[in-house]
Design a protein around this motif. Structure first.
Motif, mmCIF file in Angstrom:
data_model
loop_
_atom_site.group_PDB
_atom_site.id
_atom_site.type_symbol
_atom_site.label_atom_id
_atom_site.label_comp_id
_atom_site.label_asym_id
_atom_site.label_seq_id
_atom_site.Cartn_x
_atom_site.Cartn_y
_atom_site.Cartn_z
ATOM 1 N N ALA A 137 0.822 -1.211 0.000
ATOM 2 C CA ALA A 137 0.000 0.000 0.000
ATOM 3 C C ALA A 137 0.859 1.266 0.000
ATOM 4 O O ALA A 137 0.516 2.264 -0.631
ATOM 5 N N MET A 138 1.987 1.219 0.708
ATOM 6 C CA MET A 138 2.857 2.391 0.814
ATOM 7 C C MET A 138 3.352 2.873 -0.540
ATOM 8 O O MET A 138 3.545 4.078 -0.756
ATOM 9 N N GLN A 139 3.569 1.938 -1.472
ATOM 10 C CA GLN A 139 4.093 2.303 -2.800
ATOM 11 C C GLN A 139 3.265 3.374 -3.490
ATOM 12 O O GLN A 139 3.779 4.168 -4.265
ATOM 13 N N HIS A 140 1.969 3.391 -3.215
ATOM 14 C CA HIS A 140 1.039 4.239 -3.962
ATOM 15 C C HIS A 140 0.626 5.481 -3.177
ATOM 16 O O HIS A 140 -0.404 6.082 -3.467
ATOM 17 N N THR A 141 1.426 5.856 -2.174
ATOM 18 C CA THR A 141 1.109 7.018 -1.354
ATOM 19 C C THR A 141 2.226 8.056 -1.442
ATOM 20 O O THR A 141 3.317 7.777 -1.930
ATOM 21 N N ASN A 142 1.931 9.227 -0.931
ATOM 22 C CA ASN A 142 2.904 10.304 -0.907
ATOM 23 C C ASN A 142 2.745 11.108 0.383
ATOM 24 O O ASN A 142 1.748 10.981 1.102
ATOM 25 N N GLU A 145 0.883 10.630 4.279
ATOM 26 C CA GLU A 145 0.295 9.287 4.262
ATOM 27 C C GLU A 145 1.384 8.222 4.184
ATOM 28 O O GLU A 145 1.307 7.186 4.841
ATOM 29 N N LYS A 146 2.435 8.479 3.388
ATOM 30 C CA LYS A 146 3.541 7.520 3.284
ATOM 31 C C LYS A 146 4.259 7.393 4.616
ATOM 32 O O LYS A 146 4.663 6.298 5.029
ATOM 33 N N TYR A 149 2.370 5.162 6.972
ATOM 34 C CA TYR A 149 2.607 3.742 6.689
ATOM 35 C C TYR A 149 3.939 3.287 7.275
ATOM 36 O O TYR A 149 4.058 2.164 7.776
#
Length: 284
Positions: A137-142, A145-146, A149
């Motif tokens: 899930a972390m891959q698709h955040t910035n 929010e990252k 995670y």
């Protein structure tokens, strides 16, 4: 073994990074970096070297590596041009949020975790499953929010006991260029020729050292004798043959570089705690 400083790639001003690698192999350079590394293997297999730890790696493995812990993954033989490994890799510098970050009471569980990771940890069970989901899930955040995670991953790891220590003890000392060249030769020679008889004299010559000096030298750098290192390489190969083939133990002993079956059984029991036959029965 030769350890090269590795500059972990990340975007400018980012506190940490996560990437999804799909590659022909992970490379074979014995390297270290100050960043903590959380490595989840999606696809691939081979032999991993972490500090003084040597073992097979395969898909669905998850390891946590502490700052400056030398490591490398040597993939099994592959066909040129094909992608044979896939992994999620998270890198986090312990001081990326400030030098005071790990000194406050709220982060002491994280500090304890990072201290444990100095010898490398392999993560198991429900802990691994939860972290896999968080990393994906972390891959698709910035942004914030990252970061949330990241702290969620730390919380899961810091409150878990589903892990094993990999490297018994490894105090890394930076090697000069002469040391790097010597240990690279030893490392490569051993992995190429472990099936054959290797004498201390043969390896010492590669380093331009006497046999006695080489034994002291290798022990100082790796915290184990050269013959223990060679035996672990051979045993790791034997374990893969036990798992992946129906060869007899006599055949496996010869294919792994042991002088005879009794010698193979003796070393296997010493390092693994059980006999090769018991090892095979447990996996059936």
């Amino acid at each position: 073994m030769k350890a090269k400083f590795h500059q972990v790639p990340k975007a400018f001003n980012n506190a940490f990074s996560i990437r999804h690698d799909i590659l022909p192999h992970f490379g074979t350079i014995w390297h270290y970096h100050p960043e903590i590394e959380l490595h989840y293997l999606i696809k691939g297999e081979g032999v991993r070297f972490i500090g003084d730890h040597i073992d097979h790696f395969g898909e669905d493995d998850m390891v946590l590596l502490g700052s400056n812990l030398p490591h490398t993954w040597k993939c099994n033989e592959i066909k040129q041009g094909e992608n044979h490994v896939e992994a999620l890799v998270l890198h986090f510098h312990p001081e990326c949020l400030g030098k005071e970050f790990l000194t406050v009471s709220e982060t002491q569980e994280i500090l304890k975790l990072l201290q444990l990771s100095k010898n490398g940890l392999i993560i198991h069970g429900d802990t691994k499953e939860r972290i896999k989901e968080l990393m994906a899930a972390m891959q698709h955040t910035n942004g914030l929010e990252k970061l949330i995670y990241l702290f969620a991953i730390f919380r899961v790891l810091a409150t878990s006991d589903e892990y094993e220590t990999l490297s018994r003890s490894f105090a890394y000392n930076k090697l000069n260029k002469i040391d790097e060249s010597r240990m690279d030769k030893v490392f490569s020679h051993t992995l190429t020729n472990f099936r054959e008889k290797i004498s201390i004299e043969d390896v010492a010559i590669l380093c331009n050292l006497s046999s006695t000096s080489f034994c002291r030298y290798f022990k100082m750098i790796t915290n184990k004798s050269y013959f223990d290192f060679l035996t672990e390489v051979r045993l790791n190969h034997a374990c893969r043959l036990i798992i992946d083939s129906d060869l007899t133990m006599q055949h496996i002993a010869v294919e792994s570089g042991f002088e005879n079956t009794s010698n193979f059984y003796r070393h296997f029991k010493k390092f693994k705690g059980i006999t090769p036959t018991e090892y095979r029965k447990r996996l059936v």
